[in-house]
Design a protein around this motif. Structure first.
Motif, PDB file in Angstrom:
ATOM      1  N   PHE A 268       0.817  -1.216   0.000  1.00 40.99           N
ATOM      2  CA  PHE A 268       0.000   0.000   0.000  1.00 40.99           C
ATOM      3  C   PHE A 268       0.855   1.273   0.000  1.00 40.99           C
ATOM      4  CE2 PHE A 268      -0.139  -1.747   4.408  1.00 40.99           C
ATOM      5  CZ  PHE A 268       0.603  -0.782   5.070  1.00 40.99           C
ATOM      6  N   ALA A 269       2.164   1.124   0.104  1.00 37.59           N
ATOM      7  CA  ALA A 269       3.049   2.284   0.006  1.00 37.59           C
ATOM      8  C   ALA A 269       2.991   2.900  -1.380  1.00 37.59           C
ATOM      9  CB  ALA A 269       4.486   1.895   0.342  1.00 37.59           C
ATOM     10  N   THR A 270       2.689   2.092  -2.390  1.00 42.29           N
ATOM     11  CA  THR A 270       2.542   2.594  -3.761  1.00 42.29           C
ATOM     12  C   THR A 270       1.556   3.741  -3.812  1.00 42.29           C
ATOM     13  OG1 THR A 270       3.031   0.437  -4.730  1.00 42.29           O
ATOM     14  CG2 THR A 270       1.802   1.976  -6.097  1.00 42.29           C
ATOM     15  N   VAL A 271       0.407   3.551  -3.184  1.00 39.27           N
ATOM     16  CA  VAL A 271      -0.637   4.571  -3.205  1.00 39.27           C
ATOM     17  C   VAL A 271      -0.322   5.701  -2.231  1.00 39.27           C
ATOM     18  CG1 VAL A 271      -3.090   5.005  -2.857  1.00 39.27           C
ATOM     19  CG2 VAL A 271      -2.347   2.853  -3.883  1.00 39.27           C
ATOM     20  N   ALA A 272       0.073   5.346  -1.002  1.00 40.30           N
ATOM     21  CA  ALA A 272       0.313   6.362   0.024  1.00 40.30           C
ATOM     22  C   ALA A 272       1.443   7.313  -0.360  1.00 40.30           C
ATOM     23  CB  ALA A 272       0.621   5.687   1.359  1.00 40.30           C
TER      24      ALA A 272
ATOM     25  N   ALA B 237      -6.169  12.873  -1.634  1.00 38.83           N
ATOM     26  CA  ALA B 237      -6.050  12.320  -0.286  1.00 38.83           C
ATOM     27  C   ALA B 237      -7.176  11.331   0.014  1.00 38.83           C
ATOM     28  CB  ALA B 237      -6.051  13.452   0.736  1.00 38.83           C
ATOM     29  N   ILE B 238      -8.386  11.657  -0.395  1.00 37.12           N
ATOM     30  CA  ILE B 238      -9.536  10.772  -0.145  1.00 37.12           C
ATOM     31  C   ILE B 238      -9.383   9.468  -0.916  1.00 37.12           C
ATOM     32  CG2 ILE B 238     -12.024  10.510  -0.484  1.00 37.12           C
ATOM     33  CD1 ILE B 238     -12.235  13.573  -0.068  1.00 37.12           C
ATOM     34  N   ILE B 239      -9.003   9.564  -2.187  1.00 44.72           N
ATOM     35  CA  ILE B 239      -8.816   8.365  -3.015  1.00 44.72           C
ATOM     36  C   ILE B 239      -7.744   7.467  -2.403  1.00 44.72           C
ATOM     37  CG2 ILE B 239      -8.026   7.527  -5.263  1.00 44.72           C
ATOM     38  CD1 ILE B 239      -9.194  10.115  -6.478  1.00 44.72           C
ATOM     39  N   ALA B 240      -6.636   8.069  -1.988  1.00 41.96           N
ATOM     40  CA  ALA B 240      -5.536   7.297  -1.417  1.00 41.96           C
ATOM     41  C   ALA B 240      -5.970   6.572  -0.146  1.00 41.96           C
ATOM     42  CB  ALA B 240      -4.353   8.217  -1.129  1.00 41.96           C
ATOM     43  N   PHE B 241      -6.738   7.242   0.696  1.00 40.30           N
ATOM     44  CA  PHE B 241      -7.205   6.617   1.933  1.00 40.30           C
ATOM     45  C   PHE B 241      -8.070   5.393   1.640  1.00 40.30           C
ATOM     46  CE2 PHE B 241     -10.455   6.023   5.180  1.00 40.30           C
ATOM     47  CZ  PHE B 241      -9.676   5.879   6.318  1.00 40.30           C
ATOM     48  N   ASN B 242      -9.009   5.522   0.727  1.00 41.53           N
ATOM     49  CA  ASN B 242      -9.919   4.416   0.420  1.00 41.53           C
ATOM     50  C   ASN B 242      -9.172   3.201  -0.131  1.00 41.53           C
ATOM     51  OD1 ASN B 242     -12.147   5.908   1.206  1.00 41.53           O
ATOM     52  ND2 ASN B 242     -12.572   6.671  -0.848  1.00 41.53           N
ATOM     53  N   VAL B 243      -8.276   3.438  -1.076  1.00 40.30           N
ATOM     54  CA  VAL B 243      -7.561   2.333  -1.711  1.00 40.30           C
ATOM     55  C   VAL B 243      -6.613   1.662  -0.719  1.00 40.30           C
ATOM     56  CG1 VAL B 243      -5.938   1.722  -3.546  1.00 40.30           C
ATOM     57  CG2 VAL B 243      -7.761   3.362  -4.001  1.00 40.30           C
ATOM     58  N   THR B 244      -5.902   2.457   0.059  1.00 43.62           N
ATOM     59  CA  THR B 244      -4.941   1.915   1.018  1.00 43.62           C
ATOM     60  C   THR B 244      -5.627   1.097   2.108  1.00 43.62           C
ATOM     61  OG1 THR B 244      -3.464   3.792   0.632  1.00 43.62           O
ATOM     62  CG2 THR B 244      -3.105   2.519   2.626  1.00 43.62           C
ATOM     63  N   ALA B 245      -6.766   1.583   2.600  1.00 44.01           N
ATOM     64  CA  ALA B 245      -7.504   0.846   3.624  1.00 44.01           C
ATOM     65  C   ALA B 245      -7.964  -0.512   3.095  1.00 44.01           C
ATOM     66  CB  ALA B 245      -8.703   1.666   4.098  1.00 44.01           C
ATOM     67  N   ALA B 246      -8.385  -0.553   1.824  1.00 41.42           N
ATOM     68  CA  ALA B 246      -8.827  -1.821   1.227  1.00 41.42           C
ATOM     69  C   ALA B 246      -7.673  -2.822   1.141  1.00 41.42           C
ATOM     70  CB  ALA B 246      -9.414  -1.558  -0.162  1.00 41.42           C
TER      71      ALA B 246
ATOM     72  N   LEU C 293      -4.902  -1.148  10.229  1.00 38.00           N
ATOM     73  CA  LEU C 293      -4.606   0.065  11.004  1.00 38.00           C
ATOM     74  C   LEU C 293      -3.282   0.676  10.568  1.00 38.00           C
ATOM     75  CD1 LEU C 293      -5.612  -1.259  14.547  1.00 38.00           C
ATOM     76  CD2 LEU C 293      -6.991   0.142  12.997  1.00 38.00           C
ATOM     77  N   THR C 294      -2.295  -0.186  10.334  1.00 45.62           N
ATOM     78  CA  THR C 294      -0.990   0.291   9.846  1.00 45.62           C
ATOM     79  C   THR C 294      -1.153   0.996   8.509  1.00 45.62           C
ATOM     80  OG1 THR C 294       0.042  -1.619  10.911  1.00 45.62           O
ATOM     81  CG2 THR C 294       1.376  -0.403   9.328  1.00 45.62           C
ATOM     82  N   ALA C 295      -1.978   0.428   7.637  1.00 43.20           N
ATOM     83  CA  ALA C 295      -2.218   1.016   6.310  1.00 43.20           C
ATOM     84  C   ALA C 295      -2.858   2.391   6.446  1.00 43.20           C
ATOM     85  CB  ALA C 295      -3.099   0.081   5.489  1.00 43.20           C
ATOM     86  N   MET C 296      -3.881   2.494   7.281  1.00 43.15           N
ATOM     87  CA  MET C 296      -4.567   3.775   7.435  1.00 43.15           C
ATOM     88  C   MET C 296      -3.663   4.811   8.091  1.00 43.15           C
ATOM     89  SD  MET C 296      -8.583   2.895   8.237  1.00 43.15           S
ATOM     90  CE  MET C 296      -8.316   1.841   9.665  1.00 43.15           C
ATOM     91  N   MET C 297      -2.865   4.383   9.081  1.00 40.71           N
ATOM     92  CA  MET C 297      -1.917   5.317   9.705  1.00 40.71           C
ATOM     93  C   MET C 297      -0.923   5.854   8.688  1.00 40.71           C
ATOM     94  SD  MET C 297      -0.974   3.547  13.362  1.00 40.71           S
ATOM     95  CE  MET C 297       0.442   4.635  13.542  1.00 40.71           C
ATOM     96  N   ALA C 298      -0.435   4.968   7.812  1.00 37.88           N
ATOM     97  CA  ALA C 298       0.565   5.375   6.823  1.00 37.88           C
ATOM     98  C   ALA C 298       0.010   6.430   5.867  1.00 37.88           C
ATOM     99  CB  ALA C 298       1.048   4.156   6.041  1.00 37.88           C
ATOM    100  N   VAL C 299      -1.177   6.187   5.329  1.00 35.94           N
ATOM    101  CA  VAL C 299      -1.726   7.119   4.339  1.00 35.94           C
ATOM    102  C   VAL C 299      -2.189   8.417   5.002  1.00 35.94           C
ATOM    103  CG1 VAL C 299      -4.118   6.257   4.367  1.00 35.94           C
ATOM    104  CG2 VAL C 299      -3.183   7.284   2.285  1.00 35.94           C
ATOM    105  N   LEU C 300      -2.747   8.328   6.207  1.00 38.34           N
ATOM    106  CA  LEU C 300      -3.188   9.539   6.902  1.00 38.34           C
ATOM    107  C   LEU C 300      -1.998  10.423   7.274  1.00 38.34           C
ATOM    108  CD1 LEU C 300      -5.939   7.996   9.229  1.00 38.34           C
ATOM    109  CD2 LEU C 300      -6.315   9.473   7.242  1.00 38.34           C
ATOM    110  N   SER C 301      -0.939   9.814   7.838  1.00 36.25           N
ATOM    111  CA  SER C 301       0.255  10.583   8.208  1.00 36.25           C
ATOM    112  C   SER C 301       0.886  11.230   6.981  1.00 36.25           C
ATOM    113  CB  SER C 301       1.275   9.677   8.894  1.00 36.25           C
ATOM    114  OG  SER C 301       0.785   9.183  10.106  1.00 36.25           O
ATOM    115  N   THR C 302       0.993  10.467   5.891  1.00 36.69           N
ATOM    116  CA  THR C 302       1.605  10.985   4.667  1.00 36.69           C
ATOM    117  C   THR C 302       0.811  12.157   4.106  1.00 36.69           C
ATOM    118  OG1 THR C 302       2.493   8.805   4.133  1.00 36.69           O
ATOM    119  CG2 THR C 302       2.359  10.393   2.336  1.00 36.69           C
TER     120      THR C 302
END
Length: 472
Positions: free
Chosen positions: A64-68, A91-100, A143-152
Motif C-alpha cells: 500500500f506504500a505505492t498509493v500512500a 487524499a480521499i482516493i488514497a485513503f480508500n484504496v490503502t484501507a482496502a 490500522l498500519t495502512a490507514m496510519m501510513a496514508v493519513l500521516s503521509t
C-alpha cells in the motif's frame, strides 16, 4: 492574501517541516528501542521473533506504500500549484484504496501466520512464538495502512506537527501497556509476547482515530463522511504514475531485507538476534538525517509544483551539508558507547561480540544511506521515480541480496560479508542518484512546460487586446 501565502510558505520551510518529523521519528525509534528492551526481558528468542516479524510487516506494507507515497507527492505538488481541491480529492482516493489493501493483508496474516514464517525460513523453535505475534499484530495491518496514508497526507499539506503529537501519545501509551502486559503490573495480566502484540494493536487503533480526525480538517474544505465516495480516475492515474515505481522501489528494499533476514536465519539465531539489536541501534544514526530527507522531499515537491525549479535543485545540497556530518557523528558515538548500550538488551557474549564488529561497519554504512535518502527522495519529489526504481531493482538484488547470499552463506563469511554487501549497494546507488540529480532532467522538463504556458498566456492576452470591439 499576501499574509496567507507567506504563512503557507513558512509552513513549507525546511526547518518547519523537519523538526516535527524528527521528533516523530525519534519517538518511533524510542518505541522500537523500549519495545526491544522490554521484549528482551522475556527472552532473546522473543526478540528474534519481533525483529523477524517486523521485517515481514515492512515487506507487506510496500503493497500500500505505492498509493500512500505517490499520493503524498501529488498532494504537495497540487498545493504548490494552488490546486487545493484536487489535493483534497487525491487524499480521499488514497485513503480508500490503502484501507482496502490493508484489510486484505490483515485477513492473510490472521489465517496463515505459521505457514508464512516457516516459508521464510524462521528457525523451527521460534515458530510457536511467531504464530501468536504475527496473527495479532498482522491482524491489525489495516490500522498500519490507514496510519501510513493519513500521516503521509497530513505531512504533505505542510502539517508535520499533527503526526508528531499523535506519535507522542502512541509511544507513551505503548510503553505503559507493554510494562503492564510483560510484568503483570497495572492490573493487567502477564501475557509476555502476546501482551506486547495486543499493546501494539491497541495503540495503533487509537493513533488511527486521532490521525483521521486531523485528516478531515487538513484541507481548505473540510472532508465529510459522504466525501469518501469520491473517485477521480484522472487523479488516481496521477497517483499511480508517481506511486507505482515508488512502491516497487520500496518493495525492492524491504523484500531484499527480508531475504537477508532469511539468510541470517540460516546462519543461526545468534546472527538473527544480533541483526535485530543492530537495527535498533542503527536507527539512532540517521534519525535526523532521515527527517531532513523526508522534509526536503515535501519541500521540493511543493517548489516543483509552484514552478520554482532553481530553489528545488539547490535544496538537496543544503540538506546533505547538514545531514552527512550528523550521521557520521552519530555513527561514531555508537562505536564509542554501543557496547555499553547493548548490555542493556542482552548479556549473551556471542551476540555482544558480533555487534561490536557491526558497529564499526555501521560507521561506513550510514553516510551512504544518507546520500540515498536525500537525493533519492528529491528525485521522487520531482517525479523521477522510475530511475530510482530501476537502480534499486538492479543493485539491491544483485549487490545487497545476491552478494549477501554468495559471500555470507555460500562461502561462509557470515554476517560481516552481509554487511559489506549492503554497504556496497548503498554507495553505488548513492553515486548514481547524485549524477542523475545533477542532470536536472525532470526540472528541465518542468521549465519547458512553464515556458510554453507563459507563451500561450502571452499570445492569448495579445489576441484579446487586438480583437476589435463589436460595433454597436
Amino acid at each position: 492574501m499576501m499574509e496567507q501565502q507567506e504563512g503557507k510558505g513558512n509552513r513549507f520551510s525546511l526547518w518547519m517541516l523537519a523538526w516535527p518529523i524528527f521528533i516523530e521519528q525519534f519517538l518511533q525509534f524510542l518505541l522500537g528501542a523500549v519495545d526491544t528492551l522490554m521484549v528482551s526481558r522475556i527472552s532473546d528468542n522473543a526478540v528474534a521473533v519481533v525483529g523477524f516479524s517486523n521485517q515481514l510487516f515492512n515487506a507487506l506494507m510496500t503493497l500500500f506504500a505505492t498509493v500512500a507515497s505517490g499520493a503524498g507527492i501529488v498532494i504537495a505538488q497540487k498545493i504548490g500549484s494552488r490546486k487545493e481541491e484536487e489535493a483534497r480529492t487525491v487524499a480521499i482516493i488514497a485513503f480508500n484504496v490503502t484501507a482496502a489493501i490493508g484489510l486484505f493483508l490483515s485477513l492473510i496474516l490472521v489465517v496463515a501466520p505459521r505457514q508464512i514464517a516457516a516459508m521464510l525460513q524462521l528457525p523451527t523453535e521460534l515458530l510457536p512464538l511467531a504464530e501468536v505475534y504475527i496473527s495479532i499484530v498482522g491482524g491489525g495491518m489495516i490500522l498500519t495502512a490507514m496510519m501510513a496514508v493519513l500521516s503521509t497526507a497530513i505531512r504533505n499539506t505542510g502539517n508535520t506537527k499533527g503526526p508528531m503529537m499523535t506519535a507522542i501519545g502512541m509511544n507513551v501509551l505503548h510503553i505503559i501497556l507493554n510494562y503492564g502486559f510483560i510484568f503483570g503490573e497495572l492490573g493487567l495480566p502477564q501475557l509476555g509476547l502476546t501482551g506486547v502484540a495486543i499493546s501494539t494493536v491497541v495503540c495503533r487503533l487509537l493513533a488511527t482515530l486521532v490521525l483521521l480526525f486531523i485528516f478531515l480538517g487538513s484541507f481548505v474544505r473540510k472532508i465529510l463522511p459522504r466525501d469518501f465516495s469520491v473517485f477521480d480516475r484522472r487523479l488516481f492515474k496521477e497517483i499511480l504514475v508517481i506511486g507505482w515505481p515508488l512502491g516497487v522501489n520500496s518493495a525492492s528494499w524491504v523484500f531484499s531485507q527480508l531475504a537477508i533476514f532469511s539468510f541470517l536465519s540460516i546462519l543461526g539465531t545468534t546472527e538473527l538476534t544480533a541483526r535485530t539489536y543492530m537495527n535498533t541501534l542503527e536507527s539512532f544514526c540517521f534519525l535526523l538525517g532521515f527527517s531532513l530527507a523526508l522534509a526536503v522531499q515535501i519541500q521540493i515537491a511543493h517548489l516543483y509544483g509552484a514552478g520554482k525549479t532553481k530553489e528545488a535543485y539547490s535544496a538537496v545540497f543544503r540538506v546533505l551539508k547538514v545531514g552527512l556530518p550528523l550521521v557520521i557523528v552519530n555513527a561514531f558515538l555508537l562505536v564509542l558507547f554501543g557496547e555499553h548500550i547493548m548490555k542493556l538488551f542482552t548479556r549473551d557474549q556471542d551476540i555482544l561480540s558480533l555487534c561490536t564488529v557491526l558497529l564499526w561497519l555501521n560507521l561506513l554504512l550510514q553516510p551512504g544511506k544518507m546520500v540515498n535518502m536525500a537525493i533519492g527522495n528529491s528525485l521522487n519529489a520531482v517525479g523521477d521515480t522510475r530511475y530510482t526504481m530501476n537502480i534499486s531493482l538492479i543493485f539491491m538484488w544483485v549487490v545487497a541480496t545476491g552478494c549477501s547470499y554468495l559471500f555470507g552463506v555460500w562461502f561462509g563469511f557470515g554476517i560481516v560479508a552481509i554487511y559489506l554487501s549492503m554497504i556496497s549497494d548503498e554507495y553505488i546507488r548513492g553515486v548514481l542518484s547524485y549524477f542523475r540529480w545533477r542532470q536536472r532532467k525532470c526540472l528541465r522538463v518542468k521549465e519547458a512546460d512553464l515556458q510554453r504556458e507563459r507563451e500561450y498566456e502571452k499570445d492569448d492576452a495579445c489576441n484579446t487586446e487586438c480583437t476589435p470591439s463589436p460595433a454597436i
